[in-house]
Design a protein around this motif. Sequence first.
Motif, PDB file in Angstrom:
ATOM      1  N   ALA A 676      -5.348   1.893  -5.215  1.00  0.00           N
ATOM      2  CA  ALA A 676      -5.479   1.338  -3.868  1.00  0.00           C
ATOM      3  C   ALA A 676      -6.918   0.931  -3.578  1.00  0.00           C
ATOM      4  CB  ALA A 676      -4.998   2.359  -2.842  1.00  0.00           C
ATOM      5  N   HIS A 677      -7.877   1.726  -4.077  1.00  0.00           N
ATOM      6  CA  HIS A 677      -9.292   1.420  -3.836  1.00  0.00           C
ATOM      7  C   HIS A 677      -9.673   0.077  -4.454  1.00  0.00           C
ATOM      8  CE1 HIS A 677     -13.637   3.207  -3.655  1.00  0.00           C
ATOM      9  NE2 HIS A 677     -13.500   2.106  -2.953  1.00  0.00           N
ATOM     10  N   LEU A 678      -9.279  -0.148  -5.717  1.00  0.00           N
ATOM     11  CA  LEU A 678      -9.617  -1.413  -6.364  1.00  0.00           C
ATOM     12  C   LEU A 678      -8.875  -2.579  -5.716  1.00  0.00           C
ATOM     13  CD1 LEU A 678     -11.113  -3.003  -8.462  1.00  0.00           C
ATOM     14  CD2 LEU A 678      -9.357  -2.388 -10.146  1.00  0.00           C
ATOM     15  N   ALA A 706       4.806  -0.586 -12.585  1.00  0.00           N
ATOM     16  CA  ALA A 706       5.113  -1.904 -12.030  1.00  0.00           C
ATOM     17  C   ALA A 706       5.735  -1.822 -10.641  1.00  0.00           C
ATOM     18  CB  ALA A 706       6.053  -2.654 -12.969  1.00  0.00           C
ATOM     19  N   ALA A 707       6.319  -0.653 -10.289  1.00  0.00           N
ATOM     20  CA  ALA A 707       6.964  -0.500  -8.972  1.00  0.00           C
ATOM     21  C   ALA A 707       6.440   0.767  -8.303  1.00  0.00           C
ATOM     22  CB  ALA A 707       8.483  -0.451  -9.132  1.00  0.00           C
ATOM     23  N   ALA A 712       2.826   5.235  -0.642  1.00  0.00           N
ATOM     24  CA  ALA A 712       1.597   5.790  -1.221  1.00  0.00           C
ATOM     25  C   ALA A 712       0.494   4.731  -1.242  1.00  0.00           C
ATOM     26  CB  ALA A 712       1.868   6.308  -2.624  1.00  0.00           C
ATOM     27  N   LEU A 713       0.840   3.509  -1.675  1.00  0.00           N
ATOM     28  CA  LEU A 713      -0.166   2.440  -1.683  1.00  0.00           C
ATOM     29  C   LEU A 713      -0.656   2.143  -0.273  1.00  0.00           C
ATOM     30  CD1 LEU A 713       0.756  -0.433  -4.184  1.00  0.00           C
ATOM     31  CD2 LEU A 713      -1.290   0.993  -4.122  1.00  0.00           C
ATOM     32  N   LYS A 714       0.271   2.158   0.694  1.00  0.00           N
ATOM     33  CA  LYS A 714      -0.090   1.873   2.089  1.00  0.00           C
ATOM     34  C   LYS A 714      -1.033   2.942   2.625  1.00  0.00           C
ATOM     35  CE  LYS A 714       2.094   0.735   6.535  1.00  0.00           C
ATOM     36  NZ  LYS A 714       3.381   0.551   7.250  1.00  0.00           N
TER      37      LYS A 714
END
Length: 752
Positions: A676-678, A706-707, A712-714
């Motif tokens: 997420a940081h990158l 890939a999915a 978590a990403l949010k």
Amino acid sequence: MPDVSLETEATTETSSGPSAESRIRTAIAVIVTRFPRIDETFILREIDELERNGQPVLVVPIAHGGQTIVHEEAKPWVKRALYTPFLSAAILRSNLRALIGSPKRYLGLLLTVVAGTWWRPSTLIRSLSIIPKAVHLARVLPALGVRHIHAHFATHATTMAYAISAMSDLSYSFTVHGPDVFVHRLLLREKIRGAQFIRCISTFNKAFLSGLYPHLTEGKLDVVHSGLSPDVYAEAARQSSSRRGRPLLLSVAALTPRHGYPFLIDACARLIRDGLDLECRIVGDGPLRGTTEQWIEQHGLTGHVRILGNLPQHEVARLMGEADVFVLPGIIAVDGQMEGIPISLMEAMAAGKPVVAAAISGIPELVQHETSGILVDATYAHKLAEAVRRLLEDQELRKRLGRAAQQRVRNGFDIQQTARALIALFDRHHHDHLPETGAQRIAALDWARLGVLAVGARKIHERPASLVAEVTISDGITKRDVIVRQTREGDGARRRAREEFEKLSVLRQTMSQDGLEATGGIVYAVPKLLMFDEPHRAVVLSRADGKALSGLMREVRTRAAFSRLAVAVRRAGSWLSVMQQHTHGDDDGRHVLTAVVHLALRDLELVAAGHRPIRRAAPAIRRSLRALETRLAAVAMPVVGHHGNFRPDNIFIGDRRVEVIDFGCYREGLPLEDVAHLLLHLELRYGQGRGLARLERELLQGFGDAAPDPDALKLFTLTKALELLAHEGESPTLAGWRRLRALRAIIARHSA
């Protein structure tokens, strides 16, 4: 997380040996017209030796050399050189800022250049073409830690240095080689007036300039010869096989009017007509090559005289060793142009060869007539022929002059001596602008443990919790770049430094090369630990291989360049995957999740105090953080190593190696935090769009997920955006304002 022994490549014991010299020199930008160039080995040797003596160098070419033959020694410098286009969007922005912010400076520079070059249109056009680039570099170089510029040749390179200095606080100096001032001297008065000092490669040049500009040059002219490594050519002479057959004459120079090759060809024809069977090889190229080949054919010398074109340095050294006599038929051309002190003449003398040269310009400062060579008026072919005949027929004379020539070069033109003399000039005229405490802290490290004799700082980054320095070190023979990371003094400073050292030690061992051979043969690693200086709270690491991902992002101007960036982003994802595989633990990650959200709420409070839009949206952001935490708490997430600062300028992509630096924020974490940081930094650069979507796919493909869990990403994108806003602070620049707006938009979108 796995228990790994802390046996490492670095040592932590202190040493009683002497430390490096207390003076830490800043990087100097060396401006050259083109780089690399096959005929400017003297510049290459000099910058190598400057760095071996602790003077960091940033090569700034006006243009690429554009030559197919490149010296092996030049290849590392090509990778490090600061190449910039003549025009780009960034250059246009820099010029617009300069025009708006300093109109008097900007317009005054243009007026000076036009007024000084208008009567020679070709020079006017070339000078004006480099002004936009110079204005841009006036912003870029200080940001790279450069405080002084040195230009080679008083023509376009010094015009660039003059323009950069005019638009910044950087000082400059330049080297006069001879041909650059003997004929065309446009703008030279202004360049002399603005320079801190002028290095002349001969006493002749100094006298020439002081005669032209006695008041302007007073106290500014210093003679420092160009130099070479005598042992290289002496060894080549020793290793050359003993030749049989015809005597060999050698000449190395560009095929231009001032090198007088018609007279050498005439001299060869005379010697052959008189019954002396010889071979003459000419190394070089230039505008008169076709004409010279015609002269050779007209004199019937096709089987005796050959033009070899440009050759790399090691080939020239080999030919020097094989030659019986070296001839350089320099003349004063019709337009007044002539040599300075030819480097090829030094090379031949260093190889112990008897030389025949012209008694013009600074050549008599190198060649002493009848002692270390023979000087003639090269415009008389019969005098050239007579001098060559003497040497070919008298073996004892050849040996005597060759030995004296070799000693002459060792005594006055050894690159080690000349580079130290040039550094002394920089030290005398240029006062370093490094933060005193930072320079002293670097100098105080126990460099003797690494056998270091000289230390130079390319750049020092003073951060709230640490000092990070890009440093070049040398043992007097070899040099290398290293990174110094030093924890600031305070409570627990030594403990924090040791913890960072231990983290790097663990990663260095667990991410060993044996376990990192991917299908494409790429090695994923952290830089090598060289030293841990515990008393000074410092870790010294080898410099990461390859190019920073941030640099690759800045270079994207074409579809092909973007494709290369996509591959680099995928490799960054693979590095994360490998790192997490080697730091994977069996613990439940809920406690880490709780800590991450707690820190984000604290950052939210800090951001809300200074950003009104965030303050208004704070309740919604808080609810979003808590809701995402609740959803993810029901999902099993392993604990892995978390880099903590996985941003493009810490990721280095090489041809076969990917390395990541700056582990000051390393801790236990969750799998998608660094991803997420990158992604956040990629979005700040490219915004929402197809380009970002492709980079995200490449990153996740390299990472092997890939999915990924969208919640978590949010969550992690939201926490990292709040962290950036809380700790980076506001920037007064237009770019900083745009970045601030983008971060606010990202926070708003992920908290909706």
